[in-house]
Structures are given as C-alpha cells and as structure tokens.
Design an enzyme around this catalytic site. Structure first.
Site, short mmCIF file in Angstrom:
data_model
loop_
_atom_site.label_atom_id
_atom_site.label_comp_id
_atom_site.label_asym_id
_atom_site.label_seq_id
_atom_site.Cartn_x
_atom_site.Cartn_y
_atom_site.Cartn_z
N GLY A 141 0.90 1.64 3.24
CA GLY A 141 2.39 1.91 3.80
C GLY A 141 3.30 1.28 2.70
O GLY A 141 3.62 1.55 1.73
N ILE A 143 4.14 -1.75 1.99
CA ILE A 143 3.79 -3.04 1.23
C ILE A 143 3.25 -2.74 -0.06
O ILE A 143 2.53 -1.96 -0.49
CB ILE A 143 2.46 -3.56 1.92
N ASP A 208 -10.18 6.11 6.66
CA ASP A 208 -8.82 5.89 6.15
C ASP A 208 -8.84 4.58 5.33
O ASP A 208 -8.43 4.48 4.09
CB ASP A 208 -7.79 6.04 7.15
N LYS A 212 -8.79 3.34 1.21
CA LYS A 212 -7.73 2.43 0.82
C LYS A 212 -8.44 1.16 -0.10
O LYS A 212 -8.19 0.77 -1.01
CB LYS A 212 -6.91 1.99 1.76
P1 NAP Z 1 2.21 15.22 8.37
O1 NAP Z 1 3.23 14.78 9.00
O2 NAP Z 1 1.26 16.05 8.91
O3 NAP Z 1 2.98 16.46 7.27
C1 NAP Z 1 2.27 17.21 6.55
C2 NAP Z 1 3.16 18.13 5.76
O4 NAP Z 1 2.58 18.86 4.98
C3 NAP Z 1 3.86 19.32 6.77
O5 NAP Z 1 5.31 19.30 6.34
C4 NAP Z 1 3.23 20.38 6.53
O6 NAP Z 1 3.83 21.60 6.68
C5 NAP Z 1 2.82 20.33 5.09
N1 NAP Z 1 1.51 21.06 4.76
C6 NAP Z 1 0.34 20.49 5.16
N2 NAP Z 1 -0.73 21.20 4.47
C7 NAP Z 1 -0.07 22.19 4.02
C8 NAP Z 1 -0.41 23.41 2.96
N3 NAP Z 1 -1.79 23.66 2.82
N4 NAP Z 1 0.43 23.94 2.36
C9 NAP Z 1 1.60 23.63 2.26
N5 NAP Z 1 2.23 22.74 3.32
C10 NAP Z 1 1.28 22.00 3.87
O7 NAP Z 1 1.63 14.37 7.16
P2 NAP Z 1 2.18 12.95 7.05
O8 NAP Z 1 1.90 12.03 8.03
O9 NAP Z 1 3.73 13.12 6.53
O10 NAP Z 1 1.11 12.30 5.70
C11 NAP Z 1 1.18 12.98 4.44
C12 NAP Z 1 0.38 12.42 3.42
O11 NAP Z 1 0.76 10.84 3.54
C13 NAP Z 1 -1.07 12.30 3.95
O12 NAP Z 1 -1.79 12.20 2.57
C14 NAP Z 1 -0.99 10.57 4.51
O13 NAP Z 1 -2.37 10.23 4.41
C15 NAP Z 1 -0.21 9.91 3.50
N6 NAP Z 1 0.31 8.81 4.26
C16 NAP Z 1 0.85 8.90 5.54
C17 NAP Z 1 1.22 7.84 6.12
C18 NAP Z 1 1.97 8.09 7.47
O14 NAP Z 1 2.22 6.81 7.99
N7 NAP Z 1 2.07 8.96 8.23
C19 NAP Z 1 1.36 6.52 5.60
C20 NAP Z 1 1.06 6.46 4.24
C21 NAP Z 1 0.31 7.57 3.56
P3 NAP Z 1 4.67 22.03 8.21
O15 NAP Z 1 5.79 21.06 8.32
O16 NAP Z 1 4.99 23.38 7.79
O17 NAP Z 1 3.52 22.13 9.18
N1 HSE Z 2 -3.03 6.67 9.13
C1 HSE Z 2 -2.61 5.42 8.20
C2 HSE Z 2 -2.55 4.36 9.04
C3 HSE Z 2 -1.16 6.03 7.55
O1 HSE Z 2 -2.61 4.52 10.04
O2 HSE Z 2 -2.74 3.30 8.27
C4 HSE Z 2 -1.11 5.04 6.45
O3 HSE Z 2 -1.64 5.05 5.43
#
Ligand code: NAP
Ligand code: HSE
Length: 441
Positions: A141, A143, A208, A212
């Site tokens: 995240g 870090i 996950d 990483k």
């Molecule tokens: P999320 O809240 O589920 O958001 C996904 C977004 O992508 C939504 O806006 C969705 O659209 C859009 N989307 C999904 N599939 C799509 C497709 N096929 N075509 C077009 N739009 C699409 O996910 P998130 O938590 O932000 O995570 C996003 C990425 O960041 C992931 O790879 C995750 O592993 C990574 N990540 C997340 C975190 C965390 O803390 N959440 C931390 C580090 C990394 P709609 O809004 O219209 O549904």
């Molecule tokens: N789902 C992930 C977690 C988001 O809980 O660590 C950050 O990569």
C-alpha cells in the site's frame, strides 16, 4: 516558476484506489507542481469504469464526459499520456497494460496479481517498447518498499525479507483476537473499509501476499519466478482457539511472508499463518498496517512500516509513481520497471524449508490418542516440545476435540510424511492444520 503543459492521465478504474487518486490530485496537484519546480502538472483526462451511471459518493463532482466504458479510448486519446491501471484482475487489465505499452504510454499499476501472474510478458513488452511500468502501489500500500529495494538498496545483497504484507488478513486476525469477532464479520469490516480485494479470496487464502512476495523476490534476486513454486497458505484455517493458545504461549498469529536467500543461492519463498513471539516487533503490527523487515548485507536490518491497504495510502503510492512517470516523459530517465538481471534462479522446495510447527489435530477423544500420534512423530524423529487439548467449556464431554502438538524444528517434507501417516489413524477426523513457529531473531 516555469510550468510545463499538463500531463494527461488515463485512469482505468474508479473504485477505492482510483477515486483515491482523483482525490489526492485534487488536494495536492498544485503542491506537486510547486515541488517539481513547475516540471510536473497532472490532470485526469479520461476515466474507465464498468458502469458510468454508478453514484460515486467518495469523490468531488466528476465531469461525466471524462467517463468511458471503452478502455481503447485511454489508449487512442492523444490527451492521455500515462495510463493508470486500477481495475484489478488479470484479463482486461492485461489487455489495457499491454495496449498502453504498445502505444508507448507509461503505465502505473497497483495490480500485484497481474504482475505476479503475467509480469514476465508485460515486463518483456515494457523493455521492447522502452516504456516503463511503475508499480509502487502493488506491494504494501502506502509503504514505498518497491522504490526502496530498487533504488536505496541497489548496492546491497538482500539476504532476507520477512513481513506482514496483506492488510486485510492482519486486520481480520486482529479483530478476531482483540474484539472476539468471527472471521466472517471481521472480513466484512475489512471489505467495507476498502482494504480487501474485489475477490477477497485472494486476501484470506494467502495469494495476495504471495503475489507481493513474488514481486519483492524478483526485484531482490533478479530472476522470474513461477507463482506455482511459492508455498502458500492463508488465514481461513485460523480459529479463535489457535489465537488464544498462541497467546498463552507468548506468541501472536500473523500471516507472514518469508523470503530468504540460502548460502547456495536458492531462495526460500513462502507465505503462511505463523506464530511469532509477542516480543518481536512484527507482533505489534496491528490492523491494516504492514511491515517489511529487509536484511541487506551492507545496510543490515531495516524495517518499513505503514498502512498496507486502503484508499489514501495506496493513492499516495500511485501518485508518487505518476510523478516519476511524468518526469520520465519530460526527460528520459531510463527504464524503471523490473529488469531481470539473471537468467534463472532456484526456489527452495518447500520440503527443504525448516521451522518449528504448531499442529492442530481434530481427534476422537479416547485414551491413547496422544500416544498414537506421538509414536508416528517419534518414528520420523520429530521432537515434541508440548501437547495440549483445549477443553470446550460449553461441551466438556465432547467426543471430538482439538489436540495441539508443538513440534521442534524439522524439514517440512519430513513433517508432511509423518502427517500423512497420522491422518490415516482411526482417531483422526480431518486433515491436520499446520502453522509455522517462526524464529525471526
Ligand atoms: P475496486 O474498488 O473494486 O475498483 C475497481 C474499479 O475498476 C471500479 O471503478 C470498476 O468500475 C472498474 N472496473 C473493474 N473491472 C473493469 C472492467 N473490466 N472494465 C472497466 N472498468 C472496470 O478495486 P480497488 O480496491 O480500487 O483495487 C484496484 C486495484 O488496486 C487492484 O488491482 C488491487 O489489487 C489494487 N490495490 C488495491 C488496494 C486497496 O487497498 N484497495 C491497495 C493496493 C492495490 P465500476 O466503478 O463501474 O464498478
Ligand atoms: N487487499 C490488499 C490488502 C490491498 O489487504 O493488503 C493492498 O494490496
């Protein structure tokens, strides 16, 4: 201050992290321009979503003209200079990243599953197109561990990483321990807080964190790793009884990633629930926080600690990458993605990894059970440091009980052989559950 023309961002994904990036740029866009001496001004030129009609309460008003459901617009629109992939998954995300690279648009992504599963193809394309992939947000995240390993430790042989690199699992274990919540309720909280993956299976089954760990290992050891070679287990099997038993022995249960280079160069790479001493610094990593301990031959031990998931911390890493990508557009800075610098390397087979263990057996409670299990362990020369049978106070006469064994350090392969023999005993009702007892020094 000379301000260059603003750089356009194509934001693929407007969920937890994507909207965090929007908010962060709204808040600090001008500050970034000031801090870069006017060299970097950023604006969001296009946003890819699945559903344009969705109400998005977590951001200020967004011009609907920015939204699209067609990812090709991000690639083809000349107003988009950098593509940020935050949709998750490994299919559409792969297409978007590959198309951006082919169009020579630098990519910023937080998608560790994509890079761990398909990074070999994408990083090869990145080299071919001389267009970087930045991925600080993919590990831990907020870090800045990727940059630290790539830049700050470039002169170190990395001997090991150990750490807590999944915020959701750590949050769940903490809530089960401190608030007595059930696993399902704690997971629902982590989802509501925006910590969990869209498919939280990856959080709770350890994958996950494994993705990483794979990325950290490739950076540190320079060769591509097949995810199938990682030994992974998750927190689904952790029960409140394990947590309480660990506590009574002076341990806490954490989902731990261990990456360690052995003397012959082989890399030990595993993720599993582990008992660690309550006095160890990683035991005090709570909630969504992550911590990564890095041991470099020159730097010695360093510890990186911070929020490992969630909207703003992750957006912080994405925005840092955006600034770096923007600087690269202004002034060629060389490729900054992952450059494999070794043809191949060896992942230590899990059978050869050795720790002490906590093993929970589901047994039929009858005289001689302990002796039967102990005999098989003795046949395999596996030492026992303790046994315990927690009594269920609500049902002290239960026919089926948990029987816990603490075992001395031995190779995991030896333990597996013994456990398969024990599993065949009449008194054993289901597969034994094994957690590592880590001696982290
Ligand atoms: P999320 O809240 O589920 O958001 C996904 C977004 O992508 C939504 O806006 C969705 O659209 C859009 N989307 C999904 N599939 C799509 C497709 N096929 N075509 C077009 N739009 C699409 O996910 P998130 O938590 O932000 O995570 C996003 C990425 O960041 C992931 O790879 C995750 O592993 C990574 N990540 C997340 C975190 C965390 O803390 N959440 C931390 C580090 C990394 P709609 O809004 O219209 O549904
Ligand atoms: N789902 C992930 C977690 C988001 O809980 O660590 C950050 O990569």
């Amino acid at each position: 201050m000379n301000t260059c023309s603003s750089i356009g961002i194509g934001l693929a994904g407007f969920g937890t992290v994507g909207s965090g990036v929007w908010n962060t740029l709204e808040r600090t866009g001008d500050l970034i321009t000031e801090r870069t001496g006017g060299a970097v001004a950023l604006h969001i030129a296009k946003i890819l979503v699945r559903d344009v009609a969705k109400v998005r309460a977590s951001t200020s008003a967004v011009d609907p003209a920015l939204l699209t459901t067609d990812w090709r617009q991000l690639i083809e629109d000349p107003a988009v200079d950098i593509v940020v992939e935050l949709i998750g998954g490994t299919t559409d995300a792969f297409e978007i990243v590959a198309a951006a690279l082919k169009a020579k648009k630098p990519v910023v992504t937080g998608n560790k599953a994509l890079l761990a599963e398909r990074g070999v193809e994408l990083f090869a394309l990145s080299r071919e197109m001389e267009t970087p992939i930045h991925f600080e947000a993919a590990v831990a995240g907020g870090i800045p561990i990727i940059r630290t390993v790539q830049d700050s430790f470039i002169g170190n042989q990395i001997q090991s990483f150990s750490g807590i690199i999944n915020g959701t699992s750590n949050y769940i274990l903490g809530r089960m321990t401190d608030a007595g919540l059930t696993f399902d309720v704690a997971l629902a909280e982590a989802q509501a807080l925006g910590y969990a993956e869209a498919d939280p299976t990856l959080d709770v089954n350890g994958w996950d964190a494994a993705h990483k760990a794979l990325l950290l290992s490739t950076l540190a050891y320079g060769f591509s790793i097949d995810p199938a070679e990682i030994h992974v287990s998750g927190i689904e099997q952790v029960r409140p009884a394990d947590i309480h038993f660990a506590k009574s022995l002076g341990y806490v249960v954490k989902l731990l990633a261990v990456i360690r280079q052995k003397a012959d160069g082989a890399v030990e790479l595993r993720v599993q629930p582990s008992f660690i001493a309550q006095t160890h610094i990683l035991a005090s990593v709570h909630g969504v926080f992550n911590a990564v301990a890095v041991h470099g031959d020159a730097a010695g031990e360093s510890l990186f600690y911070g929020r490992g998931a969630g909207q703003d911390p992750t957006a912080s890493s994405v925005v840092a990458d955006l600034v770096e990508a923007a600087r690269g557009l202004r002034q060629a800075s060389g490729h900054r993605g992952f450059l494999p610098y070794r043809e191949s390397g060896r992942i230590l087979p899990v059978e050869e990894t050795a720790t002490a263990y906590y093993v929970r057996f589901d047994v039929t409670d009858r005289p001689g059970v302990v002796a039967e299990i102990a005999r098989v362990l003795a046949d395999h020369r596996i030492g026992i440091s303790g046994t315990h049978s927690p009594v269920n106070p609500s049902n002290p006469d239960a026919e089926f009980v948990d029987m816990v064994f603490l075992l001395h350090t031995c190779p995991f392969g030896k333990l597996q052989t013994a456990l398969s023999e024990i599993a065949a005993l009449d008194c054993i009702n289901s597969a034994p559950v094994v957690f590592r007892i880590e001696n982290l020094g």
